[in-house]
Design a protein around this motif. Structure first.
Motif, PDB file in Angstrom:
ATOM      1  N   SER A  55      56.747 -36.596  -6.596  1.00 43.85           N
ATOM      2  CA  SER A  55      56.232 -36.007  -7.831  1.00 43.85           C
ATOM      3  C   SER A  55      55.359 -36.974  -8.617  1.00 43.85           C
ATOM      4  O   SER A  55      54.593 -36.569  -9.476  1.00 43.85           O
ATOM      5  CB  SER A  55      57.394 -35.540  -8.716  1.00 43.85           C
ATOM      6  N   SER A  56      55.475 -38.280  -8.315  1.00 39.17           N
ATOM      7  CA  SER A  56      54.692 -39.286  -9.015  1.00 39.17           C
ATOM      8  C   SER A  56      54.263 -40.367  -8.039  1.00 39.17           C
ATOM      9  O   SER A  56      55.003 -40.706  -7.101  1.00 39.17           O
ATOM     10  CB  SER A  56      55.520 -39.907 -10.152  1.00 39.17           C
ATOM     11  N   GLU A  57      53.067 -40.925  -8.255  1.00 37.08           N
ATOM     12  CA  GLU A  57      52.564 -41.980  -7.376  1.00 37.08           C
ATOM     13  C   GLU A  57      53.413 -43.242  -7.461  1.00 37.08           C
ATOM     14  O   GLU A  57      53.464 -44.033  -6.519  1.00 37.08           O
ATOM     15  CB  GLU A  57      51.111 -42.316  -7.739  1.00 37.08           C
ATOM     16  N   ASN A  58      54.073 -43.446  -8.590  1.00 37.42           N
ATOM     17  CA  ASN A  58      54.852 -44.672  -8.774  1.00 37.42           C
ATOM     18  C   ASN A  58      56.203 -44.636  -8.074  1.00 37.42           C
ATOM     19  O   ASN A  58      56.821 -45.689  -7.863  1.00 37.42           O
ATOM     20  CB  ASN A  58      55.083 -44.924 -10.273  1.00 37.42           C
ATOM     21  N   ILE A  59      56.677 -43.439  -7.738  1.00 41.05           N
ATOM     22  CA  ILE A  59      58.033 -43.310  -7.217  1.00 41.05           C
ATOM     23  C   ILE A  59      58.211 -44.074  -5.911  1.00 41.05           C
ATOM     24  O   ILE A  59      59.209 -44.775  -5.717  1.00 41.05           O
ATOM     25  CB  ILE A  59      58.407 -41.823  -7.040  1.00 41.05           C
ATOM     26  N   GLN A  60      57.244 -43.973  -5.011  1.00 39.92           N
ATOM     27  CA  GLN A  60      57.393 -44.624  -3.711  1.00 39.92           C
ATOM     28  C   GLN A  60      57.541 -46.138  -3.857  1.00 39.92           C
ATOM     29  O   GLN A  60      58.406 -46.753  -3.221  1.00 39.92           O
ATOM     30  CB  GLN A  60      56.200 -44.305  -2.809  1.00 39.92           C
ATOM     31  N   GLY A  61      56.728 -46.740  -4.717  1.00 38.49           N
ATOM     32  CA  GLY A  61      56.833 -48.180  -4.946  1.00 38.49           C
ATOM     33  C   GLY A  61      58.174 -48.567  -5.546  1.00 38.49           C
ATOM     34  O   GLY A  61      58.759 -49.601  -5.178  1.00 38.49           O
TER      35      GLY A  61
END
Length: 352
Positions: A55-61
């Protein structure tokens, strides 16, 4: 002590999660043979798929940094719900006397899980550092010391210990929850009558099905969180291919440590399963038992080496490429040993 305490001891033979380990402690208090309850559960390696949508680009990091992509052991925990009765109570304001509700339940023989934010604990990994809403397991209280008696893994993640939580810490957490428009949740638990008739027998056909699923590595989808997972040997194959990247980019290492320790524990369980098969069926499992013992030793060596490198990193040393390749080489051997041991046990079981 002016207060009361229900009988219970920490269960640390096998790490499952902070709720299940405490439920097993309750069962063991009723019947010591429940210490072997993990032998009657399915167990499977489980690992989040790295390349999937979020849902957010930051989640994977964030997941990489927290260690969430490292595999874990998933146990079938449904039998705990069958053996333990639970009642949930929620409070949406501070007008009710939550403390009295907790103490009354304890005096009635219940154990109580209470939603508490570990940030307000007097000590531990989250204390005054990070907010973590957590189902705190309370088995008693001490009015003289103004605290609850709990079983917690807040000092060493993945290891339950007896821990005292001051009333003022709980009050601060309650206020924080209410101000965040979150309810205060109590879960009252008591071992039910069905525990007395629990059959402590190995379900042979179920074991065969688990071994087959492990080798097949069937993908798993969690609808609640919209996440995809690798399972069984596929989880370990994926782990091997991603290990250097994941370990190099690991931030907080608590999750990694807890999960890696659980792999060693899982093979002590597998050794006990071979003993059950040997004692109850006409199957020679000596070689398979030796395989699981070797796997236990290999995972322990891998754990010790990786923990050592992480400790060195804490004092400013970088983890070299040589160190990474050393760990990757061990993991490669372990992965092949896991596959071989699973195939051997399945073949032996199917020969009956």
């Amino acid at each position: 002590m002016h207060g009361m305490s229900n009988s219970v001891e920490p269960y640390n033979d096998m790490w499952m999660d902070c709720v299940s380990n405490n439920l097993i402690s309750m069962l063991i208090n009723e019947n010591k043979s429940f210490r072997n309850i993990s032998l009657h559960m399915d167990s499977m390696y489980l690992k989040k798929v790295y390349n999937q949508s979020y849902s957010s680009e930051n989640i994977q990091g964030e997941l990489v940094s927290s260690g969430a992509y490292f595999p874990k052991i998933e146990y079938s925990l449904d039998m705990l719900d069958e053996l333990i009765d639970s009642y949930v109570e929620e409070f949406s304001n501070l007008e009710s006397d939550v403390h009295q509700c907790i103490k009354s339940a304890l005096c009635d023989g219940f154990y109580v899980f209470v939603t508490v934010d570990r940030y307000f604990y007097p000590s531990g990994v989250n204390s005054n550092i990070s907010h973590l809403y957590h189902p705190t397991f309370i088995y008693g209280y001490d009015e003289e010391q103004q605290c609850y008696l709990a079983l917690e893994d807040c000092v060493v993640m993945g290891k339950m210990d007896k821990y005292r939580i001051p009333y003022y810490s709980v009050d601060a957490s309650f206020e924080h929850l209410i101000n965040a428009n979150k309810p205060i949740k109590l879960r009252l638990c008591k071992v039910n009558e069905s525990a007395k008739g629990f059959q402590h027998e190995l379900e042979f056909q179920r074991l065969i099905e688990v071994l087959e699923r492990s080798l097949a590595g069937t993908p798993k989808y969690n609808e609640d969180y919209d996440l995809h997972y690798h399972t069984g040997m596929d989880a370990l194959d994926s782990y091997l291919s991603e290990f250097i990247f994941l370990f190099s980019n690991l931030g907080a290492d608590d999750t990694y440590r807890t999960r890696t320790l659980s792999f060693c524990q899982n093979h002590t369980r597998n050794i006990e399963i071979t003993h059950k098969i040997r004692d109850n069926y006409d199957i020679n499992v000596l070689q398979i038992e030796k395989k699981y013992l070797e796997l236990y030793k290999m995972w322990k060596s891998f754990k010790n080496s990786s923990f050592y490198f992480l400790e060195k990193r804490k004092v400013g040393y970088s983890i070299s490429s040589k160190n990474m390749l050393e760990l990757h080489s061990k993991l490669e051997i372990i992965t092949e040993m896991e596959r071989n041991a699973t195939e051997l046990l399945l073949s032996a079981c199917c020969s009956l």
